[in-house]
Design an enzyme around this catalytic site. Structure first.
Site, mmCIF file in Angstrom:
data_model
loop_
_atom_site.group_PDB
_atom_site.id
_atom_site.type_symbol
_atom_site.label_atom_id
_atom_site.label_comp_id
_atom_site.label_asym_id
_atom_site.label_seq_id
_atom_site.Cartn_x
_atom_site.Cartn_y
_atom_site.Cartn_z
ATOM 1 N N LYS A 115 0.808 -1.224 0.000
ATOM 2 C CA LYS A 115 0.000 0.000 0.000
ATOM 3 C C LYS A 115 0.838 1.270 0.000
ATOM 4 C CE LYS A 115 -4.390 -1.775 1.531
ATOM 5 N NZ LYS A 115 -5.573 -1.678 2.346
ATOM 6 N N LYS A 196 -5.022 -11.164 -5.570
ATOM 7 C CA LYS A 196 -6.196 -11.290 -4.708
ATOM 8 C C LYS A 196 -7.343 -10.429 -5.252
ATOM 9 C CE LYS A 196 -6.792 -8.747 -0.880
ATOM 10 N NZ LYS A 196 -6.880 -8.200 0.483
ATOM 11 N N LYS A 199 -11.368 -4.982 -3.296
ATOM 12 C CA LYS A 199 -12.308 -3.896 -3.585
ATOM 13 C C LYS A 199 -11.585 -2.673 -4.124
ATOM 14 C CE LYS A 199 -12.412 -3.247 1.331
ATOM 15 N NZ LYS A 199 -13.059 -3.634 2.535
HETATM 16 P P1 ATP Z 1 -8.491 -3.928 0.412
HETATM 17 O O1 ATP Z 1 -8.587 -4.958 -0.668
HETATM 18 O O2 ATP Z 1 -9.169 -2.648 0.118
HETATM 19 O O3 ATP Z 1 -7.118 -3.799 0.985
HETATM 20 P P2 ATP Z 1 -9.633 -5.966 2.002
HETATM 21 O O4 ATP Z 1 -10.929 -6.326 1.353
HETATM 22 O O5 ATP Z 1 -8.495 -6.868 1.868
HETATM 23 O O6 ATP Z 1 -9.313 -4.488 1.605
HETATM 24 P P3 ATP Z 1 -10.970 -5.922 4.528
HETATM 25 O O7 ATP Z 1 -12.191 -5.295 4.038
HETATM 26 O O8 ATP Z 1 -10.609 -5.438 5.861
HETATM 27 O O9 ATP Z 1 -9.769 -5.716 3.548
HETATM 28 O O10 ATP Z 1 -11.070 -7.507 4.519
HETATM 29 C C1 ATP Z 1 -12.023 -8.122 5.305
HETATM 30 C C2 ATP Z 1 -11.922 -9.612 5.265
HETATM 31 O O11 ATP Z 1 -12.061 -10.119 3.947
HETATM 32 C C3 ATP Z 1 -10.563 -10.143 5.764
HETATM 33 O O12 ATP Z 1 -10.804 -11.249 6.584
HETATM 34 C C4 ATP Z 1 -9.874 -10.562 4.508
HETATM 35 O O13 ATP Z 1 -8.954 -11.605 4.732
HETATM 36 C C5 ATP Z 1 -11.031 -11.028 3.660
HETATM 37 N N1 ATP Z 1 -10.723 -10.948 2.232
HETATM 38 C C6 ATP Z 1 -10.488 -9.827 1.527
HETATM 39 N N2 ATP Z 1 -10.268 -10.116 0.227
HETATM 40 C C7 ATP Z 1 -10.349 -11.477 0.113
HETATM 41 C C8 ATP Z 1 -10.225 -12.410 -0.982
HETATM 42 N N3 ATP Z 1 -9.958 -11.998 -2.207
HETATM 43 N N4 ATP Z 1 -10.385 -13.710 -0.723
HETATM 44 C C9 ATP Z 1 -10.674 -14.148 0.527
HETATM 45 N N5 ATP Z 1 -10.805 -13.330 1.592
HETATM 46 C C10 ATP Z 1 -10.648 -12.014 1.403
#
Ligand code: ATP
Ligand code: LTN
Length: 331
Positions: A115, A196, A199
């Site tokens: 980031k 991954k 969002k």
């Molecule tokens: P960003 O992608 O904006 O950094 P994020 O979606 O990774 O944000 P959070 O919204 O805090 O961050 O994630 C919430 C939960 O979703 C966490 O437990 C994270 O591990 C899970 N998560 C996020 N993306 C994935 C994915 N692609 N596959 C599985 N789990 C996910």
């Protein structure tokens, strides 16, 4: 007030619209675990401001994440749902734990490196992010933290900080364990299956949002990157197909072997169609409920207020214990 069930804590940042990755990697597992554990599900708004947020969007998304928890089947009678900034102990404990954390371990975090890569002015919050996360977890004497695989490193550092504090000041915290679901632990980008699904992903066709309308979901799955092999088989040579199979399995529970057998000789068109329909069937009823909850602001308020009362009680108890052990004069 306290039960003898083991404790779960988890949270999601209201930093963007939630994706299928958030749902399958985190929320869907929470729904399964809620009966067996004493659960705290938090909307981590303090974490969201480690990157720039528009106040009006942050407000809407914070409520939306809560509505998503409810719509996905988290029972407000059985679980504590609350907004992180409503429990000031999180910020306070984060400072105390910051003083038991090393610069080196923070700057080694993959998420921090990612980031802060293309940014000229890197907020210090991005660096100290895992300490706040450790505070979230440790304040509730959490046993288990259900998250996606990308959070493994943050869990490790939370454990290290807890162990260090316990060693320095005597036993204070339960050492938390990660719970990474067998299914959906890492949903990949539909366009770049080596990344991954996120969002904050650049290509909108790479992610599916929980709120995407059915026709958008169908279009995105149809455009998902596959390969020229033409066989539905679970392996690392066919990452796009592997990801779609993972999604299908996480939603329907059908095994990889069954999926392979079902699409033997059928090619990708029918497979993609079925994956899309499975996602639509899973998300459509949830979307309807999310919209209903978003129309009931006073109900949402009732839930997060009740949640923060309970959370404040438990978190403050641990915070007082920390302060006392550190040597602060009791108030
Ligand atoms: P960003 O992608 O904006 O950094 P994020 O979606 O990774 O944000 P959070 O919204 O805090 O961050 O994630 C919430 C939960 O979703 C966490 O437990 C994270 O591990 C899970 N998560 C996020 N993306 C994935 C994915 N692609 N596959 C599985 N789990 C996910
Ligand atoms: N860093 C997490 C969100 C998060 C979290 C937590 C998860 C903040 N505090 C405590 C579990 C427990 C992420 O998924 N990006």
């Amino acid at each position: 007030m306290e039960s003898n069930k083991k404790v779960i804590f988890s949270g999601i940042q209201p930093s963007g619209d939630l994706t299928l990755g958030n749902y399958l990697g985190a929320i869907k597992n929470w729904v399964k675990l809620q009966e067996e554990y004493e659960c705290y599900f938090c909307v981590v708004d303090l974490h969201a401001i480690t990157v720039k947020q528009e106040p009006k969007d942050l407000r809407r998304r914070t409520l939306e994440v809560l509505a998503i928890y409810l719509a996905s089947g988290i029972d407000p009678e059985k679980n504590t749902m609350f907004i992180q900034s409503h429990v000031s102990a999180h910020s306070e404990a984060a400072w105390l734990l910051t003083c038991s954390t090393y610069m080196g371990e923070l700057s080694r975090m993959t998420q921090f490196k990612e980031k802060s890569k293309n940014s000229e002015s890197i907020g210090a919050g991005l660096l100290t992010y895992p300490v706040l996360m450790a505070a979230d977890i440790l304040l509730y004497q959490t046993n288990l933290v259900p998250v996606g695989k990308d959070q493994t490193q943050h869990l490790e550092i939370a454990r290290d900080i807890a162990e260090r504090f316990n060693k320095t000041y005597s036993d204070t915290f339960v050492i938390p364990e990660p719970y990474i679901g067998k299914l959906g632990a890492k949903i990949m980008d539909l366009q770049e299956p080596t990344n991954k699904m996120s969002k904050s992903g650049e290509n909108v066709n790479g992610f599916i949002l929980i709120m995407d309308p059915p026709e958008v979901i169908r279009k995105k799955v149809n455009r998902a990157v596959t390969d020229s092999v033409g066989i539905v088989k679970y392996n690392d040579e066919q990452l796009g197909v592997k990801n779609l199979m993972t999604i299908l399995m996480a939603i329907t529970g059908i095994s990889m072997g069954e999926i392979e057998a079902k699409y033997d000789g059928l090619g990708y068109a029918q497979f993609k169609k079925d994956v899309a329909e499975a996602i639509v069937a899973e998300l459509e009823p949830i979307q309807i409920k999310i919209n209903e909850y978003m129309g009931q602001k006073s109900y949402l308020e009732e839930i997060y207020k009740k949640g923060s009362e309970k959370a404040n009680y438990v978190a403050n108890k641990t915070l007082r214990k920390m302060q006392k052990k550190i040597g602060f004069i009791p108030r």
